[in-house]
Design a protein around this motif. Structure first.
Motif, PDB file in Angstrom:
ATOM      1  N   PRO A   1       0.828  -1.207   0.000  1.00 28.60           N
ATOM      2  CA  PRO A   1       0.000   0.000   0.000  1.00 28.60           C
ATOM      3  C   PRO A   1       0.863   1.258   0.000  1.00 28.60           C
ATOM      4  O   PRO A   1       1.887   1.312   0.684  1.00 28.60           O
ATOM      5  N   ALA A   2       0.450   2.255  -0.764  1.00 27.04           N
ATOM      6  CA  ALA A   2       1.235   3.480  -0.896  1.00 27.04           C
ATOM      7  C   ALA A   2       0.326   4.698  -0.903  1.00 27.04           C
ATOM      8  O   ALA A   2      -0.854   4.614  -1.238  1.00 27.04           O
ATOM      9  N   ALA A   3       0.908   5.832  -0.543  1.00 25.28           N
ATOM     10  CA  ALA A   3       0.147   7.089  -0.562  1.00 25.28           C
ATOM     11  C   ALA A   3       1.105   8.255  -0.723  1.00 25.28           C
ATOM     12  O   ALA A   3       2.284   8.164  -0.362  1.00 25.28           O
ATOM     13  N   SER A   4       0.589   9.332  -1.268  1.00 25.52           N
ATOM     14  CA  SER A   4       1.347  10.575  -1.335  1.00 25.52           C
ATOM     15  C   SER A   4       0.618  11.642  -0.537  1.00 25.52           C
ATOM     16  O   SER A   4      -0.609  11.606  -0.395  1.00 25.52           O
ATOM     17  N   VAL A   5       1.404  12.572  -0.009  1.00 31.36           N
ATOM     18  CA  VAL A   5       0.884  13.694   0.773  1.00 31.36           C
ATOM     19  C   VAL A   5       1.534  14.963   0.235  1.00 31.36           C
ATOM     20  O   VAL A   5       2.752  14.984   0.011  1.00 31.36           O
ATOM     21  N   VAL A   6       0.740  15.988   0.009  1.00 32.69           N
ATOM     22  CA  VAL A   6       1.296  17.245  -0.487  1.00 32.69           C
ATOM     23  C   VAL A   6       0.853  18.410   0.399  1.00 32.69           C
ATOM     24  O   VAL A   6      -0.235  18.387   0.971  1.00 32.69           O
ATOM     25  N   VAL A   7       1.720  19.406   0.486  1.00 31.95           N
ATOM     26  CA  VAL A   7       1.451  20.579   1.316  1.00 31.95           C
ATOM     27  C   VAL A   7       1.706  21.826   0.485  1.00 31.95           C
ATOM     28  O   VAL A   7       2.749  21.938  -0.175  1.00 31.95           O
ATOM     29  N   CYS A   8       0.755  22.737   0.493  1.00 38.22           N
ATOM     30  CA  CYS A   8       0.932  23.959  -0.303  1.00 38.22           C
ATOM     31  C   CYS A   8       0.415  25.178   0.444  1.00 38.22           C
ATOM     32  O   CYS A   8      -0.321  25.061   1.426  1.00 38.22           O
TER      33      CYS A   8
ATOM     34  N   ARG B   1      -5.056  11.903   9.500  1.00 36.89           N
ATOM     35  CA  ARG B   1      -5.395  10.840  10.457  1.00 36.89           C
ATOM     36  C   ARG B   1      -6.215   9.742   9.788  1.00 36.89           C
ATOM     37  O   ARG B   1      -5.994   8.545  10.029  1.00 36.89           O
ATOM     38  N   THR B   2      -7.138  10.138   8.936  1.00 41.02           N
ATOM     39  CA  THR B   2      -7.919   9.144   8.199  1.00 41.02           C
ATOM     40  C   THR B   2      -7.025   8.328   7.281  1.00 41.02           C
ATOM     41  O   THR B   2      -7.178   7.105   7.165  1.00 41.02           O
ATOM     42  N   LEU B   3      -6.074   8.996   6.636  1.00 40.31           N
ATOM     43  CA  LEU B   3      -5.109   8.287   5.796  1.00 40.31           C
ATOM     44  C   LEU B   3      -4.347   7.257   6.617  1.00 40.31           C
ATOM     45  O   LEU B   3      -4.143   6.121   6.181  1.00 40.31           O
ATOM     46  N   GLY B   4      -3.914   7.632   7.806  1.00 34.08           N
ATOM     47  CA  GLY B   4      -3.193   6.712   8.671  1.00 34.08           C
ATOM     48  C   GLY B   4      -4.023   5.494   9.033  1.00 34.08           C
ATOM     49  O   GLY B   4      -3.534   4.357   8.989  1.00 34.08           O
ATOM     50  N   ARG B   5      -5.287   5.712   9.383  1.00 34.74           N
ATOM     51  CA  ARG B   5      -6.163   4.580   9.723  1.00 34.74           C
ATOM     52  C   ARG B   5      -6.409   3.691   8.507  1.00 34.74           C
ATOM     53  O   ARG B   5      -6.408   2.459   8.612  1.00 34.74           O
ATOM     54  N   ASN B   6      -6.618   4.311   7.348  1.00 38.37           N
ATOM     55  CA  ASN B   6      -6.856   3.533   6.129  1.00 38.37           C
ATOM     56  C   ASN B   6      -5.618   2.737   5.715  1.00 38.37           C
ATOM     57  O   ASN B   6      -5.722   1.598   5.254  1.00 38.37           O
ATOM     58  N   MET B   7      -4.448   3.348   5.883  1.00 37.93           N
ATOM     59  CA  MET B   7      -3.199   2.653   5.574  1.00 37.93           C
ATOM     60  C   MET B   7      -3.022   1.448   6.496  1.00 37.93           C
ATOM     61  O   MET B   7      -2.676   0.347   6.053  1.00 37.93           O
TER      62      MET B   7
END
Length: 201
Positions: A110-117, A168-174
């Motif tokens: 499983p993989a994910a990206s996170v971006v901050v702008c 936080r939702t991303l963390g739980r889903n991961m």
């Protein structure tokens, strides 16, 4: 997790730490590798990694990631600030090398990206980073919104209530996907031999 920002304690790191905190609460150990401020060598398509199993260029960031991959990863997250509607060029240079030379460790994880702008360009940067995963048989972990957080000056990301909740939702889903997939024990779908074609006749 890769912090693709040259600022080791900037807003990208804050976003990743929010994901990491949730993963830890779910019993998933996390490691964040900071890309730092040094220039990052890109891939030169030399083919060395195909023969030797690692990139021909050795630097502390790549070597740390190689070490973590060899120890066995269950999931992968890359985070980056947005520069002109795209990810930091240094993290793209690093990801080119990682995904080409270490893809055997990444398949089906499983993989994910996170971006901050500050304001815009997050969607384009998010899609750019996800391209690495879609070519490596990696399931992409989603959240309640696209994985983006807003903030400019250090610490502002924490004020983005929805962005932090998305992390936080991303963390739980991961965590859920890692536990459900259990790739190390259950294996993965059989792969066909790659059919490599181009449009030159």
């Amino acid at each position: 997790m890769i912090n693709g920002s040259p600022r080791e304690n900037g807003n990208t790191k804050l976003a990743l730490k929010e994901v990491a905190k949730t993963l830890n609460e779910e019993g998933i150990e996390t490691v964040i590798v900071d890309i730092g401020k040094k220039a990052m060598q890109g891939c030169i398509a030399c083919g060395w990694c195909g023969r030797m199993g690692k990139c021909t260029f050795s630097d502390t960031v790549y070597d740390k990631i190689l070490e973590e991959f060899r120890d066995g990863i269950d999931g992968f997250i890359v985070g980056s600030p947005v520069y002109y509607g795209g990810p930091n060029g240094s993290v793209c240079a690093l990801m080119d090398r990682i995904c080409y030379s270490l893809n055997r460790y990444m398949q089906f994880k499983p993989a994910a990206s996170v971006v901050v702008c500050r304001r815009g360009g997050a969607s384009a940067a998010f899609e750019r980073l996800n391209q690495y995963f879609t070519i490596l048989n990696m399931p992409i972990v989603s959240s309640q919104y696209w994985n983006m957080v807003y903030g400019q000056t250090p610490g502002q990301a924490q004020l983005d209530e929805e962005g932090m909740q998305t992390m936080r939702t991303l963390g739980r889903n991961m965590a859920w996907m890692i536990k459900k997939l259990n790739v190390a024990e259950d294996g993965h779908p059989a792969l066909e031999s790659p059919a490599r074609t181009n449009f030159i006749r």
